[in-house]
Design a protein around this motif. Structure first.
Motif, mmCIF file in Angstrom:
data_model
loop_
_atom_site.group_PDB
_atom_site.id
_atom_site.type_symbol
_atom_site.label_atom_id
_atom_site.label_comp_id
_atom_site.label_asym_id
_atom_site.label_seq_id
_atom_site.Cartn_x
_atom_site.Cartn_y
_atom_site.Cartn_z
ATOM 1 N N GLY A 64 0.766 -1.239 0.000
ATOM 2 C CA GLY A 64 0.000 0.000 0.000
ATOM 3 C C GLY A 64 0.792 1.282 0.000
ATOM 4 N N LYS A 65 2.020 1.272 0.527
ATOM 5 C CA LYS A 65 2.807 2.491 0.634
ATOM 6 C C LYS A 65 4.197 2.280 0.030
ATOM 7 C CE LYS A 65 0.501 4.116 4.841
ATOM 8 N NZ LYS A 65 0.686 4.550 6.243
ATOM 9 N N PRO A 66 4.747 3.327 -0.651
ATOM 10 C CA PRO A 66 6.077 3.175 -1.271
ATOM 11 C C PRO A 66 7.156 2.774 -0.292
ATOM 12 C CG PRO A 66 4.980 5.164 -2.070
ATOM 13 C CD PRO A 66 4.127 4.632 -0.957
ATOM 14 N N GLU A 67 7.079 3.293 0.962
ATOM 15 C CA GLU A 67 8.127 2.968 1.937
ATOM 16 C C GLU A 67 8.111 1.514 2.357
ATOM 17 O OE1 GLU A 67 4.867 5.358 4.126
ATOM 18 O OE2 GLU A 67 5.928 5.392 2.196
ATOM 19 N N MET A 68 7.014 0.815 2.091
ATOM 20 C CA MET A 68 6.923 -0.608 2.423
ATOM 21 C C MET A 68 7.472 -1.497 1.307
ATOM 22 S SD MET A 68 5.717 -0.996 5.445
ATOM 23 C CE MET A 68 5.286 -2.741 5.374
ATOM 24 N N VAL A 69 7.661 -0.912 0.127
ATOM 25 C CA VAL A 69 8.076 -1.714 -1.020
ATOM 26 C C VAL A 69 9.452 -2.325 -0.808
ATOM 27 C CG1 VAL A 69 8.780 -1.578 -3.455
ATOM 28 C CG2 VAL A 69 6.620 -0.566 -2.711
ATOM 29 N N GLN A 70 10.378 -1.553 -0.246
ATOM 30 C CA GLN A 70 11.733 -2.068 -0.044
ATOM 31 C C GLN A 70 11.722 -3.298 0.851
ATOM 32 O OE1 GLN A 70 14.521 0.791 1.492
ATOM 33 N NE2 GLN A 70 16.283 -0.559 1.247
ATOM 34 N N ALA A 71 10.913 -3.254 1.906
ATOM 35 C CA ALA A 71 10.831 -4.404 2.816
ATOM 36 C C ALA A 71 10.252 -5.618 2.108
ATOM 37 C CB ALA A 71 9.977 -4.051 4.025
ATOM 38 N N VAL A 72 9.230 -5.395 1.278
ATOM 39 C CA VAL A 72 8.615 -6.500 0.549
ATOM 40 C C VAL A 72 9.545 -7.017 -0.541
ATOM 41 C CG1 VAL A 72 6.675 -7.154 -0.926
ATOM 42 C CG2 VAL A 72 6.283 -5.675 1.050
ATOM 43 N N GLN A 73 10.281 -6.092 -1.201
ATOM 44 C CA GLN A 73 11.175 -6.477 -2.282
ATOM 45 C C GLN A 73 12.276 -7.408 -1.808
ATOM 46 O OE1 GLN A 73 11.316 -6.315 -5.414
ATOM 47 N NE2 GLN A 73 13.468 -6.624 -5.933
ATOM 48 N N ILE A 74 12.669 -7.264 -0.538
ATOM 49 C CA ILE A 74 13.718 -8.134 0.019
ATOM 50 C C ILE A 74 13.317 -9.604 -0.086
ATOM 51 C CG2 ILE A 74 14.896 -8.755 2.163
ATOM 52 C CD1 ILE A 74 14.884 -5.811 2.916
ATOM 53 N N LEU A 75 12.013 -9.876 -0.070
ATOM 54 C CA LEU A 75 11.542 -11.257 -0.158
ATOM 55 C C LEU A 75 11.926 -11.905 -1.490
ATOM 56 C CD1 LEU A 75 7.943 -10.771 1.319
ATOM 57 C CD2 LEU A 75 9.978 -11.620 2.506
ATOM 58 N N VAL A 76 12.155 -11.076 -2.525
ATOM 59 C CA VAL A 76 12.493 -11.615 -3.839
ATOM 60 C C VAL A 76 13.920 -12.144 -3.867
ATOM 61 C CG1 VAL A 76 12.694 -11.066 -6.308
ATOM 62 C CG2 VAL A 76 10.860 -10.044 -4.942
ATOM 63 N N TRP A 77 14.799 -11.559 -3.069
ATOM 64 C CA TRP A 77 16.207 -11.948 -3.124
ATOM 65 C C TRP A 77 16.456 -13.420 -2.780
ATOM 66 C CZ3 TRP A 77 20.414 -8.901 -4.619
ATOM 67 C CH2 TRP A 77 20.091 -7.591 -4.977
ATOM 68 N N PRO A 78 15.808 -13.966 -1.731
ATOM 69 C CA PRO A 78 16.016 -15.399 -1.484
ATOM 70 C C PRO A 78 15.588 -16.277 -2.659
ATOM 71 C CG PRO A 78 15.036 -14.353 0.431
ATOM 72 C CD PRO A 78 14.983 -13.351 -0.673
ATOM 73 N N VAL A 79 14.509 -15.886 -3.352
ATOM 74 C CA VAL A 79 14.071 -16.663 -4.513
ATOM 75 C C VAL A 79 15.160 -16.688 -5.571
ATOM 76 C CG1 VAL A 79 12.370 -16.806 -6.377
ATOM 77 C CG2 VAL A 79 11.647 -16.113 -4.095
ATOM 78 N N GLY A 80 15.833 -15.539 -5.759
ATOM 79 C CA GLY A 80 16.875 -15.461 -6.772
ATOM 80 C C GLY A 80 18.138 -16.224 -6.414
ATOM 81 N N PHE A 81 18.612 -16.040 -5.199
ATOM 82 C CA PHE A 81 19.898 -16.618 -4.836
ATOM 83 C C PHE A 81 19.794 -18.030 -4.273
ATOM 84 C CE2 PHE A 81 21.056 -12.059 -4.835
ATOM 85 C CZ PHE A 81 22.096 -12.140 -5.747
ATOM 86 N N LEU A 82 18.608 -18.445 -3.816
ATOM 87 C CA LEU A 82 18.415 -19.850 -3.456
ATOM 88 C C LEU A 82 17.974 -20.625 -4.691
ATOM 89 C CD1 LEU A 82 16.691 -19.679 0.046
ATOM 90 C CD2 LEU A 82 18.987 -20.533 -0.492
ATOM 91 N N SER A 83 18.754 -20.494 -5.744
ATOM 92 C CA SER A 83 18.487 -21.161 -7.010
ATOM 93 C C SER A 83 19.816 -21.590 -7.612
ATOM 94 C CB SER A 83 17.755 -20.213 -7.973
ATOM 95 O OG SER A 83 18.641 -19.199 -8.439
ATOM 96 N N ASN A 84 19.741 -22.215 -8.787
ATOM 97 C CA ASN A 84 20.976 -22.640 -9.458
ATOM 98 C C ASN A 84 21.445 -21.613 -10.476
ATOM 99 O OD1 ASN A 84 19.183 -22.896 -11.560
ATOM 100 N ND2 ASN A 84 19.436 -25.100 -11.823
ATOM 101 N N ALA A 85 21.035 -20.328 -10.295
ATOM 102 C CA ALA A 85 21.383 -19.287 -11.259
ATOM 103 C C ALA A 85 22.886 -19.087 -11.366
ATOM 104 C CB ALA A 85 20.699 -17.969 -10.886
#
Length: 253
Positions: A164-185
């Motif tokens: 809902g708020k731009p300042e919350m996006v950074q906290a939510v975006q952090i959730l994407v990083w484990p998906v990326g690096f906990l992979s075979n990329a």
């Protein structure tokens, strides 16, 4: 009704493209960041444990998949900013198809993602990487990557509407990083502890990266991963696309 919805969605897409022209620096940063990651992992940090063959041939498909998972914060910030400035409320007061704002934003993001793929591939070719799977397989790999991006994008849109708020996006975006690096990329699961390798192999992004490696004819590719990769992306879309549209429709209730 379909023509009406498509027209509204394209109008919203042109709005997002106009923002690019007014904020070229932001778009440039989004395009350069994955190139920096490719150069960093390929030459500065190195790697390749458990990889049979040239590490660059293994790394490039993984970095292309990683690029499709990252960079969602731009779309998430745009959605939350429109929410907080009342822009979406004004759009909702107009005779506009429900969800056209979100679809327009997603189309603009996909155009940027396609451009990012082209730049990444051009840089990889300059570094000496080559695809060996043939033209049809190459096109299939690009399509698979864009499908994965589209699925990740609607996860991001839904999370932005929830935040809902731009300042919350950074906290939510952090959730994407484990998906990326906990992979075979960037590393082979065989080089990891057993339990971690199992988690990595179940990651939807790992299926996409493995399928793309197979289509490109590079090391780390395994036959039979294309359809699981497609299935994961479609399953994520089937869950988060309706969730996002329903969340958007309920904002004014």
């Amino acid at each position: 009704m379909t023509t009406y919805a498509l027209t509204d969605s394209w109008t919203m897409t042109r709005r997002e493209l106009a923002h690019w022209a007014r904020q070229p620096a932001q778009m440039a940063v989004g395009l350069v960041f994955p190139v920096m990651l490719l150069l960093m992992f390929g030459y500065l940090i190195g790697g390749g444990r458990g990889v049979g063959g040239a590490y660059l041939d293994y790394l490039v498909p993984g970095m292309l998949a990683l690029t499709m998972a990252f960079g969602l914060e731009g779309t998430m910030l745009a959605v939350t900013t429109d929410l907080n400035k009342g822009v979406i409320d004004r759009f909702r007061s107009m005779p506009m198809a429900n969800g056209a704002v979100l679809v327009g934003r997603s189309i603009a993001d996909m155009l940027q993602s396609a451009l990012a793929l082209l730049i990444m591939i051009a840089v990889a070719l300059a570094l000496g990487w080559r695809a060996h799977g043939g033209a049809a397989a190459f096109v299939g790999a690009i399509g698979l990557l864009l499908l994965f991006r589209f699925a990740m994008l609607w996860i991001g849109i839904h999370l932005a509407l929830v935040a809902g708020k731009p300042e919350m996006v950074q906290a939510v975006q952090i959730l994407v990083w484990p998906v990326g690096f906990l992979s075979n990329a960037i590393a082979s699961p065989e080089s990891m502890p057993g339990w971690l390798g199992t988690v990595v192999e179940w990651n939807p992004m790992s299926h996409t990266a493995t399928a793309v490696r197979d289509l490109f004819g590079g090391p780390g590719g395994e036959a039979g991963h294309v359809w699981p990769a497609v299935g994961w992306s479609l399953a994520l879309l089937a869950v988060f696309f309706p969730l996002a549209v329903r969340r958007f429709a309920g904002l004014s209730k």
